[in-house]
Design a protein around this motif. Sequence first.
Motif, mmCIF file in Angstrom:
data_model
loop_
_atom_site.group_PDB
_atom_site.id
_atom_site.type_symbol
_atom_site.label_atom_id
_atom_site.label_comp_id
_atom_site.label_asym_id
_atom_site.label_seq_id
_atom_site.Cartn_x
_atom_site.Cartn_y
_atom_site.Cartn_z
ATOM 1 N N THR A 146 133.077 64.295 95.765
ATOM 2 C CA THR A 146 133.242 63.617 94.473
ATOM 3 C C THR A 146 132.930 62.132 94.572
ATOM 4 O OG1 THR A 146 134.896 65.182 93.650
ATOM 5 C CG2 THR A 146 134.946 62.978 92.703
ATOM 6 N N LEU A 147 132.240 61.625 93.553
ATOM 7 C CA LEU A 147 132.085 60.192 93.295
ATOM 8 C C LEU A 147 132.986 59.849 92.120
ATOM 9 C CD1 LEU A 147 130.667 57.387 93.415
ATOM 10 C CD2 LEU A 147 128.896 58.357 91.909
ATOM 11 N N ALA A 148 133.895 58.893 92.304
ATOM 12 C CA ALA A 148 134.851 58.534 91.241
ATOM 13 C C ALA A 148 134.961 57.020 91.167
ATOM 14 C CB ALA A 148 136.219 59.158 91.519
ATOM 15 N N PHE A 149 134.942 56.490 89.951
ATOM 16 C CA PHE A 149 135.096 55.038 89.800
ATOM 17 C C PHE A 149 135.714 54.723 88.457
ATOM 18 C CE2 PHE A 149 130.805 56.054 88.281
ATOM 19 C CZ PHE A 149 130.746 55.375 87.068
ATOM 20 N N GLN A 150 136.276 53.531 88.380
ATOM 21 C CA GLN A 150 136.702 52.986 87.098
ATOM 22 C C GLN A 150 136.292 51.527 87.043
ATOM 23 O OE1 GLN A 150 139.138 50.692 85.993
ATOM 24 N NE2 GLN A 150 140.203 50.218 87.909
ATOM 25 N N VAL A 151 135.899 51.075 85.855
ATOM 26 C CA VAL A 151 135.459 49.701 85.632
ATOM 27 C C VAL A 151 136.078 49.177 84.347
ATOM 28 C CG1 VAL A 151 133.279 49.847 86.893
ATOM 29 C CG2 VAL A 151 133.364 50.575 84.507
ATOM 30 N N PRO A 152 136.287 47.863 84.261
ATOM 31 C CA PRO A 152 136.749 47.306 82.993
ATOM 32 C C PRO A 152 135.699 47.494 81.905
ATOM 33 C CG PRO A 152 137.030 45.737 84.794
ATOM 34 C CD PRO A 152 136.164 46.845 85.306
ATOM 35 N N GLY A 153 136.173 47.690 80.688
ATOM 36 C CA GLY A 153 135.270 47.808 79.550
ATOM 37 C C GLY A 153 135.623 46.828 78.458
ATOM 38 N N ASN A 154 136.181 45.688 78.850
ATOM 39 C CA ASN A 154 136.706 44.740 77.856
ATOM 40 C C ASN A 154 135.892 43.457 77.791
ATOM 41 O OD1 ASN A 154 137.535 44.027 80.444
ATOM 42 N ND2 ASN A 154 139.337 42.949 79.710
ATOM 43 N N PHE A 155 134.589 43.537 78.048
ATOM 44 C CA PHE A 155 133.796 42.322 78.140
ATOM 45 C C PHE A 155 133.482 41.687 76.790
ATOM 46 C CE2 PHE A 155 132.695 44.823 81.967
ATOM 47 C CZ PHE A 155 133.375 44.009 82.865
ATOM 48 N N THR A 156 133.743 42.422 75.704
ATOM 49 C CA THR A 156 133.603 41.817 74.379
ATOM 50 C C THR A 156 134.947 41.367 73.830
ATOM 51 O OG1 THR A 156 133.772 43.984 73.303
ATOM 52 C CG2 THR A 156 131.560 43.199 73.857
ATOM 53 N N SER A 157 136.018 41.550 74.583
ATOM 54 C CA SER A 157 137.340 41.117 74.131
ATOM 55 C C SER A 157 137.422 39.591 74.188
ATOM 56 C CB SER A 157 138.429 41.742 74.994
ATOM 57 O OG SER A 157 138.358 41.239 76.312
ATOM 58 N N PRO A 158 138.379 38.978 73.468
ATOM 59 C CA PRO A 158 138.445 37.511 73.436
ATOM 60 C C PRO A 158 138.531 36.866 74.813
ATOM 61 C CG PRO A 158 139.826 38.429 71.716
ATOM 62 C CD PRO A 158 139.344 39.596 72.536
ATOM 63 N N SER A 159 139.283 37.448 75.731
ATOM 64 C CA SER A 159 139.448 36.821 77.046
ATOM 65 C C SER A 159 138.107 36.583 77.725
ATOM 66 C CB SER A 159 140.333 37.700 77.941
ATOM 67 O OG SER A 159 139.785 38.996 78.074
ATOM 68 N N HIS A 160 137.188 37.520 77.588
ATOM 69 C CA HIS A 160 135.905 37.406 78.261
ATOM 70 C C HIS A 160 134.849 36.746 77.375
ATOM 71 C CE1 HIS A 160 138.104 40.214 80.693
ATOM 72 N NE2 HIS A 160 137.186 40.175 81.614
ATOM 73 N N ALA A 161 134.861 37.061 76.085
ATOM 74 C CA ALA A 161 133.891 36.435 75.186
ATOM 75 C C ALA A 161 134.091 34.920 75.122
ATOM 76 C CB ALA A 161 134.008 37.044 73.794
ATOM 77 N N LEU A 162 135.338 34.488 75.046
ATOM 78 C CA LEU A 162 135.627 33.046 75.002
ATOM 79 C C LEU A 162 135.233 32.358 76.292
ATOM 80 C CD1 LEU A 162 139.098 33.173 73.216
ATOM 81 C CD2 LEU A 162 136.946 32.321 72.249
ATOM 82 N N LEU A 163 135.420 33.035 77.417
ATOM 83 C CA LEU A 163 135.017 32.458 78.698
ATOM 84 C C LEU A 163 133.511 32.239 78.735
ATOM 85 C CD1 LEU A 163 135.628 31.605 81.600
ATOM 86 C CD2 LEU A 163 135.466 34.023 82.261
ATOM 87 N N GLY A 164 132.751 33.242 78.296
ATOM 88 C CA GLY A 164 131.309 33.093 78.267
ATOM 89 C C GLY A 164 130.852 31.987 77.341
ATOM 90 N N GLU A 165 131.473 31.901 76.172
ATOM 91 C CA GLU A 165 131.106 30.856 75.221
ATOM 92 C C GLU A 165 131.424 29.470 75.755
ATOM 93 O OE1 GLU A 165 133.140 31.870 71.660
ATOM 94 O OE2 GLU A 165 132.062 33.768 71.384
ATOM 95 N N LEU A 166 132.569 29.327 76.425
ATOM 96 C CA LEU A 166 132.946 28.025 76.964
ATOM 97 C C LEU A 166 131.988 27.602 78.081
ATOM 98 C CD1 LEU A 166 134.966 25.690 76.887
ATOM 99 C CD2 LEU A 166 136.411 26.975 78.489
ATOM 100 N N CYS A 167 131.612 28.540 78.936
ATOM 101 C CA CYS A 167 130.670 28.208 80.005
ATOM 102 C C CYS A 167 129.316 27.757 79.451
ATOM 103 C CB CYS A 167 130.465 29.417 80.917
ATOM 104 S SG CYS A 167 131.859 29.802 81.991
ATOM 105 N N ASP A 168 128.937 28.295 78.302
ATOM 106 C CA ASP A 168 127.653 27.946 77.705
ATOM 107 C C ASP A 168 127.737 26.761 76.743
ATOM 108 O OD1 ASP A 168 126.459 30.004 79.089
ATOM 109 O OD2 ASP A 168 126.608 31.438 77.448
#
Length: 280
Positions: A146-168
């Motif tokens: 078996t290959l099994a993984f989990q990844v975050p899927g919250n990259f459009t949430s405020p925590s991540h969207a605001l971080l990207g906007e601030l960096c830019d």
Amino acid sequence: MHSAPTSASAAPIWDPQQYLRHAGLRARPFLDLLARIPHLPTEGRPARIADLGCGPGNVTALLADRWPDAHITGFDLSADMLERAEKDYAGTTAGGGWLDFRPADAAHWSPDEPYDLIVSNAALQWVPGHPESFAPWVEGLTPGGTLAFQVPGNFTSPSHALLGELCDAPQWRERLAGQGRRFVHVLDPADYLRRLADLGCATDVWETVYSQLLPGEDPILDWVKGTALRPVLTALEGDPQATDAFLAAYRDLLHAAYPPGPHGTVFPFRRIFAVATKRL
């Protein structure tokens, strides 16, 4: 999330202690993933398991609870994370198995022996093009493995969207442009399902949103300091004035997006899971 298994020239500096501040909540998705992994095709022999992006080893050790006699190897690019994992978990396990750790870049790792389970917990989001590795990883599984993984899927949430906007933003763009979005390499669940099914695997893909109640004055900032903020903090290393200014601006944005309540601050956290079993 575990430490970023990206190329050494671009790797953020990881802080095992900061990451482990929320170890219980960070481990919960891995336990949910672990519960869906089927019986491994070991036929009476100890299982052989690889953990890609093992970080400080705290969830790698949970694999030994499920498969007590297994030989489990955790792979990570961060020397600091590997040092912590070696110190806390390496050696013979309580069930008579063996747990060791090796340096490796998940972007280029391929199995050098047959594995019954290849697992990754919150690491592949840092690896551009990681779905292209599914074929060699599945090829490296034993039949029925078996290959099994989990990844975050919250990259459009405020925590991540605001971080990207601030960096830019103009005042940070020259030093930080793109740093807040370096980890957005996650596909939609349906894309993972199609890719893994195309490899002939029996595949289960799902997503979950955890509504986490975090205590403290700046809990969201404290959370992302261990994960999404690492590339930014690495880029600003050696400039404490700039670091403080960036964190102050980001803290204000987070407070507005996630107002604290009487019981703490609610932090919704979406996760994407995949379990793909190679056919016999």
